[in-house]
Design a protein around this motif. Sequence first.
Motif, PDB file in Angstrom:
ATOM      1  N   HIS A 157       7.110  -8.196  -4.038  1.00  0.00           N
ATOM      2  CA  HIS A 157       5.837  -7.836  -4.668  1.00  0.00           C
ATOM      3  C   HIS A 157       5.613  -6.328  -4.618  1.00  0.00           C
ATOM      4  N   GLY A 158       5.961  -5.717  -3.484  1.00  0.00           N
ATOM      5  CA  GLY A 158       5.729  -4.276  -3.362  1.00  0.00           C
ATOM      6  C   GLY A 158       6.617  -3.450  -4.269  1.00  0.00           C
ATOM      7  N   LEU A 159       7.873  -3.878  -4.466  1.00  0.00           N
ATOM      8  CA  LEU A 159       8.826  -3.080  -5.241  1.00  0.00           C
ATOM      9  C   LEU A 159       8.928  -3.497  -6.705  1.00  0.00           C
ATOM     10  N   VAL A 160       8.441  -4.687  -7.045  1.00  0.00           N
ATOM     11  CA  VAL A 160       8.556  -5.164  -8.426  1.00  0.00           C
ATOM     12  C   VAL A 160       7.183  -5.363  -9.056  1.00  0.00           C
ATOM     13  N   PHE A 161       6.368  -6.204  -8.439  1.00  0.00           N
ATOM     14  CA  PHE A 161       5.079  -6.540  -9.051  1.00  0.00           C
ATOM     15  C   PHE A 161       4.118  -5.362  -9.086  1.00  0.00           C
ATOM     16  N   VAL A 162       3.968  -4.679  -7.952  1.00  0.00           N
ATOM     17  CA  VAL A 162       2.979  -3.593  -7.866  1.00  0.00           C
ATOM     18  C   VAL A 162       3.277  -2.460  -8.850  1.00  0.00           C
ATOM     19  N   PRO A 163       4.513  -1.933  -8.931  1.00  0.00           N
ATOM     20  CA  PRO A 163       4.755  -0.867  -9.910  1.00  0.00           C
ATOM     21  C   PRO A 163       4.497  -1.303 -11.351  1.00  0.00           C
ATOM     22  N   VAL A 164       4.892  -2.528 -11.699  1.00  0.00           N
ATOM     23  CA  VAL A 164       4.660  -3.005 -13.063  1.00  0.00           C
ATOM     24  C   VAL A 164       3.163  -3.137 -13.331  1.00  0.00           C
ATOM     25  N   ALA A 165       2.433  -3.707 -12.361  1.00  0.00           N
ATOM     26  CA  ALA A 165       0.985  -3.859 -12.549  1.00  0.00           C
ATOM     27  C   ALA A 165       0.295  -2.508 -12.668  1.00  0.00           C
ATOM     28  N   LEU A 166       0.699  -1.538 -11.851  1.00  0.00           N
ATOM     29  CA  LEU A 166       0.090  -0.213 -11.917  1.00  0.00           C
ATOM     30  C   LEU A 166       0.433   0.505 -13.219  1.00  0.00           C
ATOM     31  N   SER A 167       1.573   0.194 -13.811  1.00  0.00           N
ATOM     32  CA  SER A 167       1.911   0.816 -15.096  1.00  0.00           C
ATOM     33  C   SER A 167       0.978   0.350 -16.210  1.00  0.00           C
ATOM     34  N   PHE A 168       0.264  -0.755 -15.983  1.00  0.00           N
ATOM     35  CA  PHE A 168      -0.694  -1.253 -16.967  1.00  0.00           C
ATOM     36  C   PHE A 168      -2.133  -0.888 -16.600  1.00  0.00           C
ATOM     37  N   ILE A 169      -2.487  -1.010 -15.334  1.00  0.00           N
ATOM     38  CA  ILE A 169      -3.889  -0.827 -14.944  1.00  0.00           C
ATOM     39  C   ILE A 169      -4.077   0.311 -13.957  1.00  0.00           C
ATOM     40  N   GLY A 170      -3.063   1.113 -13.725  1.00  0.00           N
ATOM     41  CA  GLY A 170      -3.198   2.231 -12.793  1.00  0.00           C
ATOM     42  C   GLY A 170      -4.210   3.250 -13.279  1.00  0.00           C
ATOM     43  N   LEU A 228       0.813  -1.220   0.000  1.00  0.00           N
ATOM     44  CA  LEU A 228       0.000   0.000   0.000  1.00  0.00           C
ATOM     45  C   LEU A 228       0.843   1.265   0.000  1.00  0.00           C
ATOM     46  N   HIS A 229       2.053   1.224   0.535  1.00  0.00           N
ATOM     47  CA  HIS A 229       2.919   2.401   0.459  1.00  0.00           C
ATOM     48  C   HIS A 229       3.213   2.767  -0.989  1.00  0.00           C
ATOM     49  N   VAL A 230       3.505   1.760  -1.792  1.00  0.00           N
ATOM     50  CA  VAL A 230       3.807   2.012  -3.206  1.00  0.00           C
ATOM     51  C   VAL A 230       2.560   2.464  -3.954  1.00  0.00           C
ATOM     52  N   VAL A 231       1.430   1.830  -3.680  1.00  0.00           N
ATOM     53  CA  VAL A 231       0.179   2.227  -4.332  1.00  0.00           C
ATOM     54  C   VAL A 231      -0.166   3.672  -3.983  1.00  0.00           C
ATOM     55  N   HIS A 232      -0.032   4.022  -2.718  1.00  0.00           N
ATOM     56  CA  HIS A 232      -0.357   5.384  -2.282  1.00  0.00           C
ATOM     57  C   HIS A 232       0.554   6.400  -2.963  1.00  0.00           C
ATOM     58  N   ALA A 233       1.844   6.071  -3.077  1.00  0.00           N
ATOM     59  CA  ALA A 233       2.759   6.989  -3.747  1.00  0.00           C
ATOM     60  C   ALA A 233       2.405   7.134  -5.225  1.00  0.00           C
ATOM     61  N   ASP A 243       2.774  13.024 -10.022  1.00  0.00           N
ATOM     62  CA  ASP A 243       2.275  13.556 -11.289  1.00  0.00           C
ATOM     63  C   ASP A 243       3.258  13.246 -12.405  1.00  0.00           C
ATOM     64  N   ALA A 244       2.750  12.738 -13.497  1.00  0.00           N
ATOM     65  CA  ALA A 244       3.561  12.488 -14.690  1.00  0.00           C
ATOM     66  C   ALA A 244       2.606  12.317 -15.858  1.00  0.00           C
ATOM     67  N   ASN A 245       3.152  12.274 -17.051  1.00  0.00           N
ATOM     68  CA  ASN A 245       2.328  12.189 -18.243  1.00  0.00           C
ATOM     69  C   ASN A 245       2.008  10.761 -18.651  1.00  0.00           C
ATOM     70  N   SER A 246       2.559   9.748 -17.969  1.00  0.00           N
ATOM     71  CA  SER A 246       2.285   8.359 -18.309  1.00  0.00           C
ATOM     72  C   SER A 246       2.331   7.508 -17.044  1.00  0.00           C
ATOM     73  N   ARG A 247       1.705   6.330 -17.129  1.00  0.00           N
ATOM     74  CA  ARG A 247       1.717   5.433 -15.979  1.00  0.00           C
ATOM     75  C   ARG A 247       3.125   4.909 -15.702  1.00  0.00           C
ATOM     76  N   ASN A 248       3.872   4.620 -16.752  1.00  0.00           N
ATOM     77  CA  ASN A 248       5.242   4.147 -16.551  1.00  0.00           C
ATOM     78  C   ASN A 248       6.076   5.162 -15.773  1.00  0.00           C
ATOM     79  N   GLU A 249       5.930   6.427 -16.141  1.00  0.00           N
ATOM     80  CA  GLU A 249       6.680   7.471 -15.458  1.00  0.00           C
ATOM     81  C   GLU A 249       6.232   7.615 -14.010  1.00  0.00           C
ATOM     82  N   ARG A 250       4.933   7.470 -13.791  1.00  0.00           N
ATOM     83  CA  ARG A 250       4.425   7.574 -12.419  1.00  0.00           C
ATOM     84  C   ARG A 250       4.918   6.413 -11.559  1.00  0.00           C
ATOM     85  N   SER A 251       5.001   5.212 -12.146  1.00  0.00           N
ATOM     86  CA  SER A 251       5.546   4.077 -11.403  1.00  0.00           C
ATOM     87  C   SER A 251       7.005   4.337 -11.031  1.00  0.00           C
ATOM     88  N   ARG A 252       7.761   4.897 -11.961  1.00  0.00           N
ATOM     89  CA  ARG A 252       9.166   5.201 -11.679  1.00  0.00           C
ATOM     90  C   ARG A 252       9.288   6.242 -10.579  1.00  0.00           C
TER      91      ARG A 252
END
Length: 416
Positions: free
Chosen positions: A329-342, A261-266, A271-280
Amino acid sequence: HVTELTPFNARSDLFYYAQRDYVAEEGGRFRAKLYYNDLEFSDSNVRDQMRSFRTDILRLGSTTDAQSDPQPPYWMDDFEQFVGNSTSTANITFFDQIDAFLRADAFQSLYGRDIILDRTSRKILYLRESVEIAIDLQTQDAKVEFLRRQHEVTLSQPSNSNLKGGSLERMFLFHVDFFEFAHYSVLSRELIASLVGGVAAVGLVSLVFLPHWTGTLMSVLVVSCVDVELVAVIYLAGYHIQTITVLLLIMSIGLVADYCLHVVHAFLHVDANSRNERSRLALMKIGGSVFLGGFTTFLGVLALSLADGQVFRTFFLLFVSMVLLGTAHGLVFVPVALSFIGPDLIVTKPEVIEQSPGEVNVLSSMMMESQSMRGFSVSSGSNHTRRSRRSSSIYRLDGHSSRLQLAEKVEDIEDL
Protein backbone atom coordinates in the motif's frame (compact mmCIF):
# COMPACT_ATOMS: atom_id res chain seq x y z
CA HIS A 1 -7.20 -21.78 22.68
CA VAL A 2 -5.05 -23.65 25.17
CA THR A 3 -3.89 -26.14 22.51
CA GLU A 4 -2.46 -23.26 20.48
CA LEU A 5 0.14 -22.72 23.22
CA THR A 6 1.50 -26.26 23.05
CA PRO A 7 3.90 -27.81 20.50
CA PHE A 8 2.44 -29.65 17.53
CA ASN A 9 1.33 -33.24 18.29
CA ALA A 10 1.84 -32.81 22.04
CA ARG A 11 0.38 -35.56 24.22
CA SER A 12 -1.73 -32.99 26.04
CA ASP A 13 -3.35 -32.08 22.70
CA LEU A 14 -4.14 -35.73 21.99
CA PHE A 15 -5.77 -36.07 25.40
CA TYR A 16 -7.77 -32.87 24.90
CA TYR A 17 -9.13 -33.91 21.50
CA ALA A 18 -9.91 -37.42 22.75
CA GLN A 19 -11.87 -35.94 25.64
CA ARG A 20 -13.67 -33.54 23.29
CA ASP A 21 -14.69 -36.43 21.02
CA TYR A 22 -15.88 -38.39 24.04
CA VAL A 23 -18.04 -35.49 25.23
CA ALA A 24 -19.35 -34.97 21.68
CA GLU A 25 -20.47 -38.60 21.54
CA GLU A 26 -22.43 -37.96 24.72
CA GLY A 27 -24.19 -35.11 22.96
CA GLY A 28 -22.04 -32.46 24.61
CA ARG A 29 -21.91 -32.16 28.41
CA PHE A 30 -20.44 -29.34 30.43
CA ARG A 31 -19.37 -30.34 33.93
CA ALA A 32 -19.36 -27.50 36.46
CA LYS A 33 -20.06 -26.71 40.11
CA LEU A 34 -22.84 -24.83 41.85
CA TYR A 35 -21.53 -22.82 44.80
CA TYR A 36 -23.47 -21.57 47.83
CA ASN A 37 -22.28 -19.27 50.57
CA ASP A 38 -23.66 -16.90 53.22
CA LEU A 39 -26.97 -18.77 53.34
CA GLU A 40 -29.03 -20.14 56.21
CA PHE A 41 -28.90 -23.76 55.08
CA SER A 42 -31.05 -24.93 58.00
CA ASP A 43 -34.01 -23.02 56.49
CA SER A 44 -36.09 -25.34 54.32
CA ASN A 45 -37.07 -22.39 52.09
CA VAL A 46 -33.40 -21.74 51.35
CA ARG A 47 -32.88 -25.39 50.45
CA ASP A 48 -35.91 -25.20 48.15
CA GLN A 49 -34.32 -22.18 46.43
CA MET A 50 -31.09 -24.16 46.04
CA ARG A 51 -32.95 -27.01 44.39
CA SER A 52 -34.81 -24.57 42.13
CA PHE A 53 -31.54 -22.89 41.14
CA ARG A 54 -30.05 -26.24 40.23
CA THR A 55 -33.06 -27.04 38.05
CA ASP A 56 -32.87 -23.67 36.29
CA ILE A 57 -29.19 -24.17 35.51
CA LEU A 58 -29.79 -27.66 34.12
CA ARG A 59 -32.52 -26.27 31.87
CA LEU A 60 -29.89 -24.17 30.10
CA GLY A 61 -28.88 -27.37 28.35
CA SER A 62 -30.52 -29.08 25.43
CA THR A 63 -32.38 -31.61 27.60
CA THR A 64 -36.00 -30.61 27.98
CA ASP A 65 -36.55 -32.49 31.23
CA ALA A 66 -33.79 -31.41 33.60
CA GLN A 67 -34.92 -33.76 36.34
CA SER A 68 -34.61 -36.86 34.14
CA ASP A 69 -31.17 -35.86 32.82
CA PRO A 70 -28.56 -38.19 34.37
CA GLN A 71 -26.60 -36.25 36.97
CA PRO A 72 -23.86 -36.87 39.55
CA PRO A 73 -25.07 -37.85 43.05
CA TYR A 74 -27.02 -35.04 44.67
CA TRP A 75 -26.32 -34.42 48.35
CA MET A 76 -29.77 -33.06 49.16
CA ASP A 77 -31.56 -36.18 47.93
CA ASP A 78 -29.20 -38.43 49.89
CA PHE A 79 -29.43 -36.21 52.97
CA GLU A 80 -33.22 -36.21 53.03
CA GLN A 81 -33.27 -39.97 52.57
CA PHE A 82 -30.67 -40.38 55.33
CA VAL A 83 -32.70 -38.29 57.80
CA GLY A 84 -35.94 -40.03 56.87
CA ASN A 85 -34.50 -43.50 57.38
CA SER A 86 -32.65 -42.76 60.63
CA THR A 87 -34.53 -42.57 63.91
CA SER A 88 -31.52 -41.08 65.70
CA THR A 89 -31.67 -37.89 63.66
CA ALA A 90 -35.37 -37.21 64.05
CA ASN A 91 -35.20 -34.80 67.01
CA ILE A 92 -31.83 -33.09 66.57
CA THR A 93 -30.85 -29.81 64.94
CA PHE A 94 -30.10 -29.43 61.24
CA PHE A 95 -26.38 -29.00 61.91
CA ASP A 96 -26.26 -32.22 63.92
CA GLN A 97 -28.14 -33.97 61.13
CA ILE A 98 -25.72 -32.81 58.44
CA ASP A 99 -22.78 -33.62 60.72
CA ALA A 100 -24.06 -37.16 61.25
CA PHE A 101 -24.70 -37.44 57.51
CA LEU A 102 -21.10 -36.54 56.65
CA ARG A 103 -19.68 -38.89 59.30
CA ALA A 104 -21.08 -41.85 57.38
CA ASP A 105 -18.25 -43.26 55.27
CA ALA A 106 -20.27 -43.53 52.06
CA PHE A 107 -21.45 -39.93 52.19
CA GLN A 108 -18.10 -38.60 53.43
CA SER A 109 -16.40 -39.94 50.31
CA LEU A 110 -19.09 -38.44 48.08
CA TYR A 111 -19.65 -35.04 49.68
CA GLY A 112 -16.90 -34.54 52.29
CA ARG A 113 -14.98 -32.13 50.04
CA ASP A 114 -18.11 -30.27 48.90
CA ILE A 115 -19.72 -29.46 52.26
CA ILE A 116 -17.45 -27.48 54.59
CA LEU A 117 -18.58 -27.40 58.23
CA ASP A 118 -17.46 -25.10 61.02
CA ARG A 119 -18.10 -27.18 64.10
CA THR A 120 -17.16 -24.30 66.39
CA SER A 121 -19.90 -21.96 65.13
CA ARG A 122 -22.04 -24.97 64.13
CA LYS A 123 -22.64 -23.69 60.61
CA ILE A 124 -22.09 -24.74 57.04
CA LEU A 125 -19.48 -22.35 55.69
CA TYR A 126 -19.51 -23.33 52.04
CA LEU A 127 -21.35 -25.84 49.95
CA ARG A 128 -21.00 -26.89 46.32
CA GLU A 129 -22.73 -29.33 43.99
CA SER A 130 -21.61 -31.02 40.80
CA VAL A 131 -23.79 -30.68 37.71
CA GLU A 132 -23.54 -31.83 34.10
CA ILE A 133 -25.28 -29.55 31.62
CA ALA A 134 -26.23 -31.08 28.27
CA ILE A 135 -24.86 -28.38 25.98
CA ASP A 136 -22.34 -28.20 23.15
CA LEU A 137 -19.76 -25.45 23.76
CA GLN A 138 -17.39 -25.98 20.85
CA THR A 139 -17.70 -22.49 19.37
CA GLN A 140 -16.89 -19.07 20.82
CA ASP A 141 -20.42 -17.82 20.25
CA ALA A 142 -21.87 -20.77 22.15
CA LYS A 143 -19.52 -20.15 25.08
CA VAL A 144 -20.33 -16.44 25.25
CA GLU A 145 -24.07 -17.10 25.00
CA PHE A 146 -23.95 -19.74 27.73
CA LEU A 147 -22.01 -17.42 30.02
CA ARG A 148 -24.60 -14.70 29.51
CA ARG A 149 -27.59 -16.99 30.09
CA GLN A 150 -26.24 -18.61 33.25
CA HIS A 151 -25.47 -15.15 34.64
CA GLU A 152 -29.07 -14.08 34.01
CA VAL A 153 -30.33 -17.18 35.81
CA THR A 154 -27.98 -16.50 38.72
CA LEU A 155 -29.13 -12.91 39.16
CA SER A 156 -32.80 -13.93 38.98
CA GLN A 157 -32.55 -16.01 42.17
CA PRO A 158 -34.22 -14.48 45.26
CA SER A 159 -31.16 -15.19 47.40
CA ASN A 160 -29.05 -13.03 45.08
CA SER A 161 -31.28 -9.98 45.30
CA ASN A 162 -30.21 -6.85 47.18
CA LEU A 163 -26.53 -7.60 46.84
CA LYS A 164 -24.04 -4.78 47.26
CA GLY A 165 -22.03 -3.74 44.23
CA GLY A 166 -19.09 -6.06 43.65
CA SER A 167 -20.34 -8.64 46.18
CA LEU A 168 -20.19 -12.34 45.39
CA GLU A 169 -23.55 -13.95 44.68
CA ARG A 170 -24.84 -16.27 47.38
CA MET A 171 -25.45 -18.99 44.79
CA PHE A 172 -23.73 -19.21 41.44
CA LEU A 173 -22.34 -21.56 38.78
CA PHE A 174 -18.61 -21.67 38.16
CA HIS A 175 -16.03 -23.48 36.06
CA VAL A 176 -12.43 -22.53 35.37
CA ASP A 177 -13.32 -22.24 31.67
CA PHE A 178 -15.46 -19.21 32.54
CA PHE A 179 -12.25 -17.15 32.38
CA GLU A 180 -11.94 -18.12 28.73
CA PHE A 181 -15.66 -17.48 28.13
CA ALA A 182 -15.44 -14.03 29.72
CA HIS A 183 -12.38 -13.27 27.60
CA TYR A 184 -14.28 -14.09 24.43
CA SER A 185 -17.25 -12.02 25.59
CA VAL A 186 -15.21 -8.78 25.56
CA LEU A 187 -12.68 -9.59 22.85
CA SER A 188 -14.66 -8.32 19.84
CA ARG A 189 -15.76 -5.17 21.64
CA GLU A 190 -12.24 -4.35 22.79
CA LEU A 191 -10.85 -5.06 19.31
CA ILE A 192 -13.27 -2.64 17.67
CA ALA A 193 -12.62 0.03 20.30
CA SER A 194 -8.85 -0.34 19.95
CA LEU A 195 -8.92 -0.24 16.15
CA VAL A 196 -11.18 2.81 16.03
CA GLY A 197 -9.09 4.58 18.67
CA GLY A 198 -5.82 3.69 16.94
CA VAL A 199 -6.97 4.81 13.50
CA ALA A 200 -8.37 8.02 14.97
CA ALA A 201 -5.06 8.70 16.73
CA VAL A 202 -3.13 8.19 13.47
CA GLY A 203 -5.49 10.58 11.71
CA LEU A 204 -5.21 13.21 14.42
CA VAL A 205 -1.42 13.12 14.51
CA SER A 206 -1.28 13.28 10.71
CA LEU A 207 -3.63 16.24 10.69
CA VAL A 208 -1.44 18.12 13.17
CA PHE A 209 1.98 17.43 11.67
CA LEU A 210 1.36 17.09 7.92
CA PRO A 211 0.85 20.30 5.91
CA HIS A 212 -2.12 19.04 3.90
CA TRP A 213 -5.30 17.12 4.63
CA THR A 214 -4.57 14.50 1.95
CA GLY A 215 -1.87 13.10 4.25
CA THR A 216 -4.50 12.46 6.91
CA LEU A 217 -6.83 10.90 4.35
CA MET A 218 -4.13 8.58 3.05
CA SER A 219 -3.02 7.43 6.51
CA VAL A 220 -6.55 6.68 7.73
CA LEU A 221 -7.57 5.00 4.47
CA VAL A 222 -4.49 2.78 4.21
CA VAL A 223 -4.54 1.67 7.86
CA SER A 224 -8.25 0.84 7.61
CA CYS A 225 -7.81 -1.09 4.36
CA VAL A 226 -4.92 -3.17 5.68
CA ASP A 227 -6.85 -4.05 8.86
CA VAL A 228 -9.78 -5.26 6.76
CA GLU A 229 -7.41 -7.28 4.57
CA LEU A 230 -5.78 -8.83 7.65
CA VAL A 231 -9.20 -9.95 8.86
CA ALA A 232 -9.64 -11.63 5.46
CA VAL A 233 -6.26 -13.36 5.93
CA ILE A 234 -7.37 -14.61 9.35
CA TYR A 235 -10.55 -16.04 7.82
CA LEU A 236 -8.82 -17.64 4.84
CA ALA A 237 -6.16 -19.21 7.07
CA GLY A 238 -8.84 -20.84 9.20
CA TYR A 239 -8.08 -18.80 12.30
CA HIS A 240 -10.54 -16.85 14.40
CA ILE A 241 -10.62 -13.74 16.55
CA GLN A 242 -8.51 -14.63 19.58
CA THR A 243 -5.83 -13.05 21.73
CA ILE A 244 -2.91 -13.35 19.29
CA THR A 245 -4.89 -12.23 16.23
CA VAL A 246 -6.34 -9.27 18.12
CA LEU A 247 -2.87 -8.16 19.26
CA LEU A 248 -1.51 -8.34 15.73
CA LEU A 249 -4.47 -6.42 14.29
CA ILE A 250 -3.81 -3.62 16.78
CA MET A 251 -0.04 -3.74 16.18
CA SER A 252 -0.63 -3.33 12.46
CA ILE A 253 -1.87 0.24 12.96
CA GLY A 254 1.58 1.56 13.87
CA LEU A 255 3.54 -0.42 11.28
CA VAL A 256 1.22 0.30 8.36
CA ALA A 257 0.98 3.99 9.24
CA ASP A 258 4.78 4.13 9.17
CA TYR A 259 5.00 2.68 5.65
CA CYS A 260 2.32 5.07 4.41
CA LEU A 261 3.32 8.34 6.05
CA HIS A 262 6.94 8.23 4.87
CA VAL A 263 5.75 8.28 1.26
CA VAL A 264 3.13 10.95 1.93
CA HIS A 265 5.69 13.15 3.68
CA ALA A 266 8.13 12.78 0.79
CA PHE A 267 5.39 13.64 -1.72
CA LEU A 268 4.60 16.86 0.13
CA HIS A 269 8.24 17.96 0.12
CA VAL A 270 9.38 17.32 -3.44
CA ASP A 271 9.04 19.82 -6.27
CA ALA A 272 7.78 19.05 -9.76
CA ASN A 273 5.35 20.45 -12.29
CA SER A 274 2.78 17.62 -11.95
CA ARG A 275 1.46 15.21 -9.35
CA ASN A 276 2.62 12.21 -11.36
CA GLU A 277 6.16 13.55 -11.39
CA ARG A 278 6.03 14.29 -7.68
CA SER A 279 4.87 10.73 -6.96
CA ARG A 280 7.80 9.41 -8.99
CA LEU A 281 10.27 11.66 -7.21
CA ALA A 282 8.82 10.73 -3.81
CA LEU A 283 9.35 7.03 -4.56
CA MET A 284 12.88 7.72 -5.75
CA LYS A 285 13.58 9.62 -2.56
CA ILE A 286 12.03 7.37 0.11
CA GLY A 287 10.76 4.22 -1.62
CA GLY A 288 14.00 2.31 -1.17
CA SER A 289 14.08 3.05 2.55
CA VAL A 290 10.45 1.97 3.00
CA PHE A 291 11.12 -1.28 1.13
CA LEU A 292 14.28 -1.93 3.14
CA GLY A 293 12.37 -1.34 6.39
CA GLY A 294 9.71 -3.85 5.39
CA PHE A 295 12.30 -6.39 4.24
CA THR A 296 14.35 -6.22 7.45
CA THR A 297 11.15 -6.54 9.50
CA PHE A 298 10.31 -9.67 7.52
CA LEU A 299 13.78 -11.08 8.22
CA GLY A 300 13.28 -10.39 11.91
CA VAL A 301 10.29 -12.75 12.15
CA LEU A 302 11.41 -15.30 9.57
CA ALA A 303 12.71 -17.65 12.26
CA LEU A 304 9.17 -18.04 13.61
CA SER A 305 8.25 -19.97 10.47
CA LEU A 306 10.23 -22.90 11.87
CA ALA A 307 8.81 -22.64 15.41
CA ASP A 308 6.97 -25.62 16.90
CA GLY A 309 3.57 -24.37 17.96
CA GLN A 310 0.40 -22.94 16.49
CA VAL A 311 0.71 -19.59 18.25
CA PHE A 312 4.11 -18.96 16.65
CA ARG A 313 2.89 -19.94 13.20
CA THR A 314 -0.12 -17.66 13.60
CA PHE A 315 2.10 -14.78 14.65
CA PHE A 316 4.43 -15.37 11.71
CA LEU A 317 1.68 -15.57 9.08
CA LEU A 318 -0.15 -12.46 10.24
CA PHE A 319 3.02 -10.44 10.80
CA VAL A 320 4.34 -11.26 7.34
CA SER A 321 0.94 -10.44 5.86
CA MET A 322 0.99 -7.16 7.74
CA VAL A 323 4.43 -6.23 6.36
CA LEU A 324 3.61 -7.25 2.78
CA LEU A 325 0.26 -5.45 2.73
CA GLY A 326 1.69 -2.37 4.44
CA THR A 327 4.63 -1.99 2.06
CA ALA A 328 2.45 -2.73 -0.97
CA HIS A 329 0.00 0.00 0.00
CA GLY A 330 2.80 2.42 0.85
CA LEU A 331 4.78 1.86 -2.36
CA VAL A 332 1.95 1.23 -4.83
CA PHE A 333 -1.42 2.50 -3.63
CA VAL A 334 -0.34 5.71 -1.91
CA PRO A 335 1.74 7.16 -4.80
CA VAL A 336 -1.01 6.37 -7.32
CA ALA A 337 -3.70 7.87 -5.08
CA LEU A 338 -1.62 11.01 -4.47
CA SER A 339 -1.08 11.42 -8.21
CA PHE A 340 -4.86 11.93 -8.45
CA ILE A 341 -5.79 13.73 -5.22
CA GLY A 342 -2.47 15.08 -3.95
CA PRO A 343 -2.21 18.77 -3.03
CA ASP A 344 -1.37 21.36 -5.72
CA LEU A 345 0.74 23.47 -3.38
CA ILE A 346 4.34 22.63 -4.25
CA VAL A 347 7.42 23.44 -2.21
CA THR A 348 10.13 24.37 -4.71
CA LYS A 349 13.85 24.09 -4.14
CA PRO A 350 15.59 24.97 -7.45
CA GLU A 351 17.40 28.28 -7.67
CA VAL A 352 15.41 29.32 -10.75
CA ILE A 353 11.79 28.59 -11.70
CA GLU A 354 9.71 29.71 -14.62
CA GLN A 355 6.69 31.91 -13.93
CA SER A 356 3.85 32.90 -16.22
CA PRO A 357 2.95 36.56 -16.86
CA GLY A 358 -0.15 36.23 -14.68
CA GLU A 359 1.86 34.91 -11.79
CA VAL A 360 4.43 37.71 -12.22
CA ASN A 361 1.73 40.39 -12.19
CA VAL A 362 0.22 39.01 -8.99
CA LEU A 363 3.62 38.66 -7.39
CA SER A 364 4.62 42.15 -8.50
CA SER A 365 1.48 43.77 -7.15
CA MET A 366 1.88 42.02 -3.81
CA MET A 367 5.55 43.01 -3.72
CA MET A 368 4.53 46.63 -4.32
CA GLU A 369 2.05 46.44 -1.46
CA SER A 370 4.65 44.92 0.81
CA GLN A 371 7.43 47.31 -0.15
CA SER A 372 5.22 50.40 -0.02
CA MET A 373 4.49 49.64 3.62
CA ARG A 374 8.25 49.82 4.22
CA GLY A 375 8.80 53.04 2.25
CA PHE A 376 10.14 51.36 -0.91
CA SER A 377 8.81 51.17 -4.46
CA VAL A 378 9.13 48.46 -7.09
CA SER A 379 8.18 48.39 -10.76
CA SER A 380 5.64 45.93 -11.98
CA GLY A 381 7.86 44.53 -14.74
CA SER A 382 7.02 43.61 -18.32
CA ASN A 383 4.40 41.16 -19.56
CA HIS A 384 6.84 38.59 -20.92
CA THR A 385 8.01 35.60 -18.88
CA ARG A 386 10.37 36.43 -16.02
CA ARG A 387 12.75 34.39 -13.97
CA SER A 388 12.93 34.57 -10.19
CA ARG A 389 15.95 33.79 -8.08
CA ARG A 390 15.88 33.12 -4.37
CA SER A 391 18.08 31.57 -1.70
CA SER A 392 15.33 29.72 0.19
CA SER A 393 12.08 27.88 -0.66
CA ILE A 394 9.09 29.68 -2.23
CA TYR A 395 5.55 28.56 -2.96
CA ARG A 396 4.13 28.71 -6.47
CA LEU A 397 0.69 30.15 -6.98
CA ASP A 398 -1.85 27.70 -8.35
CA GLY A 399 -5.55 26.99 -8.26
CA HIS A 400 -5.57 25.72 -4.66
CA SER A 401 -3.19 28.20 -2.95
CA SER A 402 -4.67 31.40 -1.59
CA ARG A 403 -3.56 35.02 -1.82
CA LEU A 404 -2.82 34.97 1.88
CA GLN A 405 -0.40 32.04 1.51
CA LEU A 406 1.42 33.90 -1.26
CA ALA A 407 1.55 37.07 0.80
CA GLU A 408 3.24 35.20 3.64
CA LYS A 409 5.99 34.01 1.30
CA VAL A 410 6.40 37.09 -0.85
CA GLU A 411 9.02 38.50 1.46
CA ASP A 412 11.27 35.55 0.62
CA ILE A 413 11.64 36.69 -2.99
CA GLU A 414 14.94 38.47 -3.52
CA ASP A 415 14.62 39.43 -7.16
CA LEU A 416 11.54 39.52 -9.37
